[in-house]
Design a protein around this motif. Structure first.
Motif, PDB file in Angstrom:
ATOM      1  N   ALA A  53       0.832  -1.212   0.000  1.00 55.99           N
ATOM      2  CA  ALA A  53       0.000   0.000   0.000  1.00 55.99           C
ATOM      3  C   ALA A  53       0.866   1.262   0.000  1.00 55.99           C
ATOM      4  CB  ALA A  53      -0.931  -0.005   1.210  1.00 55.99           C
ATOM      5  N   PHE A  54       1.924   1.267   0.800  1.00 57.00           N
ATOM      6  CA  PHE A  54       2.803   2.432   0.876  1.00 57.00           C
ATOM      7  C   PHE A  54       3.500   2.693  -0.453  1.00 57.00           C
ATOM      8  CE2 PHE A  54       3.816   3.826   5.423  1.00 57.00           C
ATOM      9  CZ  PHE A  54       2.528   3.566   5.856  1.00 57.00           C
ATOM     10  N   THR A  55       4.004   1.650  -1.102  1.00 57.65           N
ATOM     11  CA  THR A  55       4.692   1.857  -2.377  1.00 57.65           C
ATOM     12  C   THR A  55       3.708   2.275  -3.468  1.00 57.65           C
ATOM     13  OG1 THR A  55       4.605  -0.521  -2.825  1.00 57.65           O
ATOM     14  CG2 THR A  55       6.659   0.346  -1.915  1.00 57.65           C
ATOM     15  N   LEU A  56       2.486   1.779  -3.416  1.00 60.02           N
ATOM     16  CA  LEU A  56       1.470   2.200  -4.375  1.00 60.02           C
ATOM     17  C   LEU A  56       1.145   3.682  -4.200  1.00 60.02           C
ATOM     18  CD1 LEU A  56      -0.580   1.487  -6.608  1.00 60.02           C
ATOM     19  CD2 LEU A  56      -2.200   0.943  -4.777  1.00 60.02           C
ATOM     20  N   ILE A  57       0.897   4.089  -2.977  1.00 59.98           N
ATOM     21  CA  ILE A  57       0.595   5.496  -2.694  1.00 59.98           C
ATOM     22  C   ILE A  57       1.780   6.375  -3.070  1.00 59.98           C
ATOM     23  CG2 ILE A  57       0.144   7.149  -0.838  1.00 59.98           C
ATOM     24  CD1 ILE A  57      -1.475   4.862   0.530  1.00 59.98           C
ATOM     25  N   SER A  58       2.981   5.926  -2.734  1.00 57.56           N
ATOM     26  CA  SER A  58       4.181   6.688  -3.062  1.00 57.56           C
ATOM     27  C   SER A  58       4.357   6.826  -4.572  1.00 57.56           C
ATOM     28  CB  SER A  58       5.396   5.995  -2.442  1.00 57.56           C
ATOM     29  OG  SER A  58       6.574   6.663  -2.762  1.00 57.56           O
ATOM     30  N   GLY A  59       4.134   5.749  -5.309  1.00 60.19           N
ATOM     31  CA  GLY A  59       4.242   5.811  -6.760  1.00 60.19           C
ATOM     32  C   GLY A  59       3.257   6.777  -7.378  1.00 60.19           C
ATOM     33  N   VAL A  60       2.030   6.792  -6.875  1.00 62.08           N
ATOM     34  CA  VAL A  60       1.025   7.728  -7.373  1.00 62.08           C
ATOM     35  C   VAL A  60       1.389   9.161  -6.977  1.00 62.08           C
ATOM     36  CG1 VAL A  60      -1.408   8.393  -7.172  1.00 62.08           C
ATOM     37  CG2 VAL A  60      -0.789   5.986  -7.448  1.00 62.08           C
ATOM     38  N   MET A  61       1.913   9.358  -5.769  1.00 66.98           N
ATOM     39  CA  MET A  61       2.320  10.701  -5.349  1.00 66.98           C
ATOM     40  C   MET A  61       3.417  11.250  -6.246  1.00 66.98           C
ATOM     41  SD  MET A  61       2.185  11.009  -1.178  1.00 66.98           S
ATOM     42  CE  MET A  61       3.584   9.990  -0.909  1.00 66.98           C
ATOM     43  N   TYR A  62       4.379  10.422  -6.617  1.00 64.97           N
ATOM     44  CA  TYR A  62       5.444  10.872  -7.510  1.00 64.97           C
ATOM     45  C   TYR A  62       4.894  11.212  -8.888  1.00 64.97           C
ATOM     46  CZ  TYR A  62       9.110   9.513  -4.244  1.00 64.97           C
ATOM     47  OH  TYR A  62       9.932   9.411  -3.166  1.00 64.97           O
ATOM     48  N   LEU A  63       3.898  10.475  -9.335  1.00 61.79           N
ATOM     49  CA  LEU A  63       3.309  10.736 -10.644  1.00 61.79           C
ATOM     50  C   LEU A  63       2.590  12.082 -10.663  1.00 61.79           C
ATOM     51  CD1 LEU A  63       3.088   9.375 -13.382  1.00 61.79           C
ATOM     52  CD2 LEU A  63       0.935   8.375 -12.640  1.00 61.79           C
ATOM     53  N   VAL A  64       1.961  12.429  -9.563  1.00 62.54           N
ATOM     54  CA  VAL A  64       1.211  13.681  -9.468  1.00 62.54           C
ATOM     55  C   VAL A  64       2.124  14.859  -9.157  1.00 62.54           C
ATOM     56  CG1 VAL A  64      -0.586  14.867  -8.131  1.00 62.54           C
ATOM     57  CG2 VAL A  64      -0.887  12.479  -8.801  1.00 62.54           C
ATOM     58  N   LEU A  65       3.205  14.592  -8.443  1.00 59.63           N
ATOM     59  CA  LEU A  65       4.093  15.653  -7.963  1.00 59.63           C
ATOM     60  C   LEU A  65       4.783  16.360  -9.121  1.00 59.63           C
ATOM     61  CD1 LEU A  65       5.332  16.919  -5.378  1.00 59.63           C
ATOM     62  CD2 LEU A  65       7.187  15.289  -5.638  1.00 59.63           C
ATOM     63  N   ARG A  66       4.772  17.662  -9.071  1.00 57.50           N
ATOM     64  CA  ARG A  66       5.535  18.490 -10.018  1.00 57.50           C
ATOM     65  C   ARG A  66       6.578  19.258  -9.236  1.00 57.50           C
ATOM     66  NH1 ARG A  66       3.196  20.277 -15.063  1.00 57.50           N
ATOM     67  NH2 ARG A  66       1.288  19.117 -15.456  1.00 57.50           N
ATOM     68  N   LYS A  67       7.680  19.495  -9.888  1.00 58.83           N
ATOM     69  CA  LYS A  67       8.736  20.277  -9.242  1.00 58.83           C
ATOM     70  C   LYS A  67       8.329  21.749  -9.288  1.00 58.83           C
ATOM     71  CE  LYS A  67      13.624  20.947  -9.084  1.00 58.83           C
ATOM     72  NZ  LYS A  67      14.914  20.669  -9.664  1.00 58.83           N
ATOM     73  N   ARG A  68       8.203  22.341  -8.126  1.00 55.84           N
ATOM     74  CA  ARG A  68       7.803  23.750  -8.014  1.00 55.84           C
ATOM     75  C   ARG A  68       8.878  24.527  -7.296  1.00 55.84           C
ATOM     76  NH1 ARG A  68       1.934  22.221  -5.793  1.00 55.84           N
ATOM     77  NH2 ARG A  68       1.137  21.314  -7.705  1.00 55.84           N
ATOM     78  N   LYS A  69       8.666  25.825  -7.221  1.00 54.83           N
ATOM     79  CA  LYS A  69       9.617  26.682  -6.499  1.00 54.83           C
ATOM     80  C   LYS A  69       9.481  26.473  -5.020  1.00 54.83           C
ATOM     81  CE  LYS A  69      10.304  30.475  -9.626  1.00 54.83           C
ATOM     82  NZ  LYS A  69      10.185  31.890  -9.829  1.00 54.83           N
TER      83      LYS A  69
END
Length: 167
Positions: A151-167
């Motif tokens: 569950a943690f790796t699934l959530i983490s993988g989705v978070m990385y997919l959504v995450l954009r590099k911002r200021k």
């Protein structure tokens, strides 16, 4: 943004720790006087352990669980290193797609390992290679940690997919 980044790093490290513990610790199947995992079976009364070798009937299933748990742990660690590299190399506004793919591969591997163990546990614990009766046990905390790591790796993988590099 810094708080979100710190949360994601802690979440990823927690996922890796759960994978390491569930892969290494001897508590996938436990009973009153024994504990067993994908590597060995230990008698808690005499403190002796027996390695699981090819003399066990379901050794191929155990090897599949071993291989996929090791792969999931490796993918999780590599994913963290790729995330750190992408953190400094990506342009602003880009997504962490490579990190997400690697983390989702880790998720897939741990799911395969836990699913194989869940499906084959009755046959695994009926083997004549054990020195004691291990069929009257129950799932241990390492098995539960493997599913939590899924569950943690699934959530983490989705978070990385959504995450954009911002200021």
């Amino acid at each position: 943004m810094l708080i979100l980044l710190a949360f994601i790093i802690v979440f990823h490290i927690t996922s890796a720790a759960l994978l390491f513990i569930s892969t290494i610790d001897n508590a996938w199947w436990v009973g009153d006087n024994f504990s067993t995992d994908v590597w060995r079976m230990c008698d808690t009364n005499t403190s002796t352990c027996t390695a699981i070798t090819d003399e066990f009937n379901e050794y191929q299933s155990i090897q599949a669980v071993q291989a996929t748990m090791i792969l999931s742990t490796i993918f999780c660690c590599v994913g963290f290193l790729v995330f750190i590299l992408q953190l400094f190399r990506l342009k602003q506004g880009e997504r962490f797609v490579l990190t997400s793919v690697i983390q989702l591969l880790s998720c897939l591997c741990v799911m395969i390992a836990a699913s194989i163990y869940t499906d084959r546990h009755e046959d695994l614990h009926q083997s004549h290679g054990y020195r004691m009766e291990v069929s009257k046990g129950q799932y241990g905390y390492s098995f539960v940690l493997a599913w939590i790591a899924f569950a943690f790796t699934l959530i983490s993988g989705v978070m990385y997919l959504v995450l954009r590099k911002r200021k």
